[in-house]
Design a protein around this motif. Sequence first.
Motif, PDB file in Angstrom:
ATOM      1  N   ARG A   1      -1.647 -17.553   9.246  1.00 29.40           N
ATOM      2  CA  ARG A   1      -0.842 -16.879   8.232  1.00 29.40           C
ATOM      3  C   ARG A   1       0.551 -17.504   8.134  1.00 29.40           C
ATOM      4  NH1 ARG A   1      -0.522 -12.308  10.554  1.00 29.40           N
ATOM      5  NH2 ARG A   1      -2.513 -11.502   9.844  1.00 29.40           N
TER       6      ARG A   1
ATOM      7  N   LEU B   1       0.658 -15.686  -2.286  1.00 29.20           N
ATOM      8  CA  LEU B   1      -0.759 -15.374  -2.163  1.00 29.20           C
ATOM      9  C   LEU B   1      -1.062 -14.785  -0.786  1.00 29.20           C
ATOM     10  CD1 LEU B   1      -3.576 -15.461  -3.435  1.00 29.20           C
ATOM     11  CD2 LEU B   1      -3.832 -17.779  -2.528  1.00 29.20           C
TER      12      LEU B   1
ATOM     13  N   MET C   1      -2.872 -11.221  -0.252  1.00 32.21           N
ATOM     14  CA  MET C   1      -4.095 -11.075   0.546  1.00 32.21           C
ATOM     15  C   MET C   1      -3.874 -10.153   1.743  1.00 32.21           C
ATOM     16  SD  MET C   1      -6.332 -12.894  -1.079  1.00 32.21           S
ATOM     17  CE  MET C   1      -7.674 -13.383  -0.001  1.00 32.21           C
ATOM     18  N   SER C   2      -2.671 -10.183   2.298  1.00 37.06           N
ATOM     19  CA  SER C   2      -2.377  -9.373   3.484  1.00 37.06           C
ATOM     20  C   SER C   2      -2.305  -7.890   3.160  1.00 37.06           C
ATOM     21  CB  SER C   2      -1.056  -9.822   4.112  1.00 37.06           C
ATOM     22  OG  SER C   2      -1.135 -11.159   4.552  1.00 37.06           O
TER      23      SER C   2
ATOM     24  N   PHE D   1      -6.958  -8.673   3.536  1.00 37.52           N
ATOM     25  CA  PHE D   1      -7.861  -9.724   3.121  1.00 37.52           C
ATOM     26  C   PHE D   1      -7.500 -11.069   3.776  1.00 37.52           C
ATOM     27  CE2 PHE D   1     -10.422  -8.624  -0.853  1.00 37.52           C
ATOM     28  CZ  PHE D   1     -10.492  -7.282  -0.515  1.00 37.52           C
ATOM     29  N   ASP D   2      -6.706 -11.014   4.814  1.00 36.10           N
ATOM     30  CA  ASP D   2      -6.272 -12.253   5.478  1.00 36.10           C
ATOM     31  C   ASP D   2      -6.952 -12.439   6.828  1.00 36.10           C
ATOM     32  OD1 ASP D   2      -5.024 -10.120   6.670  1.00 36.10           O
ATOM     33  OD2 ASP D   2      -3.072 -11.082   6.866  1.00 36.10           O
TER      34      ASP D   2
ATOM     35  N   SER E   1      -9.468  -4.150  -6.890  1.00 31.70           N
ATOM     36  CA  SER E   1      -9.075  -4.672  -5.579  1.00 31.70           C
ATOM     37  C   SER E   1      -9.057  -3.561  -4.533  1.00 31.70           C
ATOM     38  CB  SER E   1      -7.706  -5.347  -5.653  1.00 31.70           C
ATOM     39  OG  SER E   1      -6.701  -4.434  -6.023  1.00 31.70           O
TER      40      SER E   1
ATOM     41  N   ALA F   1     -14.969  -9.030  -4.424  1.00 28.07           N
ATOM     42  CA  ALA F   1     -13.668  -9.188  -5.073  1.00 28.07           C
ATOM     43  C   ALA F   1     -13.796  -8.827  -6.535  1.00 28.07           C
ATOM     44  CB  ALA F   1     -13.155 -10.623  -4.929  1.00 28.07           C
TER      45      ALA F   1
END
Length: 471
Positions: free
Chosen positions: A30, A41, A45-46, A50-51, A399, A414
Amino acid sequence: MSKNSEVSVLSTELLVTLDNALALTRDEVRTLHKNYGNASLVTLMSMLNFDRQFVRAEGTRVWDSEGNEYLDFLGGYGSLNVGHNNPHVIRALERVKNLPNIIQANIPTIAAALLHNLAQITPGKLKRSFLCNSGAEAVEGALKLARAATGRKTFIYCRNSFHGKSFGALSVTGREKYRNSFEPLLPECVEVPFGDAGALKRALREHEAAAFIVEPIQGEGGINVPPAGYLVEAARACREAKTLFIADEIQTGLGRTGAMFACQHENVEPDIMCLAKSLGGGIMPIGAFITTDDIWHKAYGSVEKATLHTSTFGGNTWAAAAGIAALEVLLKENLPAAAAEKGAYFMAQLKELKRKYPLIQDVRGRGLLTGIEFAQPGGLANMATMGLASKLSTEYLGSMVAGELLNRHRIITAYTLNNPNVIRLEPPLTVGKEELDYVLNALEDVLKRNKGFFSFAATSAKTVLKSIRGK
């Protein structure tokens, strides 16, 4: 590590080696992305966790660095039709690993076989292919081919379409969000509504177009299936106008919809077809556009024109070998038929969920390309927020549902890029019935727990806060 502007002192000590890369933790990954890549991004995502750091994959399943197992129902946006790390594709790469991969001053051996194979599996008179590296490149090549073959300039495309984010592909992509920052794009690109044959015919009368480009089913537009007969009528109208018909089968092709190509459901024979994604067997990046003898020769059929469109990496040995192996798996395991059978079952069960839960506005798709669209907030809540609730729901509800499926049930999915209110369910075609049932049960659990946008928003807020505290 710090960057030194003195070229003379550069050394491998400044670099992360492959061994060290394989040992990176989730936090380290990360941080590197935040410092050297797309930091915004990473933040996005975090927010919904989603990371995660995935470290192993096989078939329909992946595992993260903490040992958790997940079902992949995103499928690389259609790139994983034969599953993660398909052993037949990997064996093919092993067999060619000692061959030259890229030599420009020759006619590549393995690519020759793939060119032949593509001609065998594609409909109608499609015969001559150009091998490239991605879907956007395939679209770029198809557009160039159409102009070169017809001598015309105009392109017609559909509202809400998605054909890629390079300049030419973006010029025929129908969502302003992705276009505005890069204008002016290609001139003489005309938009028509998807599924409206009358609008297309009017555009063909008003413009002397080189080509009409269309997805047989809009993927990023929200898994939109056109009315029956639309593709047949569109292809006929293009022939009458001497306009080339380009079928973008990048996401719908190679078995995804229950036929080898989605246009075959209506027996449509395109003038040009674009392929990519799962052509690489989920391992190698590869794309292609394929056309007829006549069109190819009009564009590139002389020594003088032979090098007008080329690619350094296109048709390299490893990518071509992966393509050959992927096609073999699709045919030997009859995955298009499997997609048709499993998709019909899955769709029927999803429609039953729609009947039970008003939050589902629509379920649509074909084969194992499925979209679920969610209902927007209405009534007093939306009035009290002056329409803000509906706007936020349109952009973020998909989402949030995907976040719930990931965080509570370890299912990867997604939303679609052009319609974030739709989540896609696009597993490898090797998916089992028990895995389909698991996803159906998980969806029902999520819908029981969350009755609408505000409920999902509260759940997502808790996830974000938990994620922030843990990082």
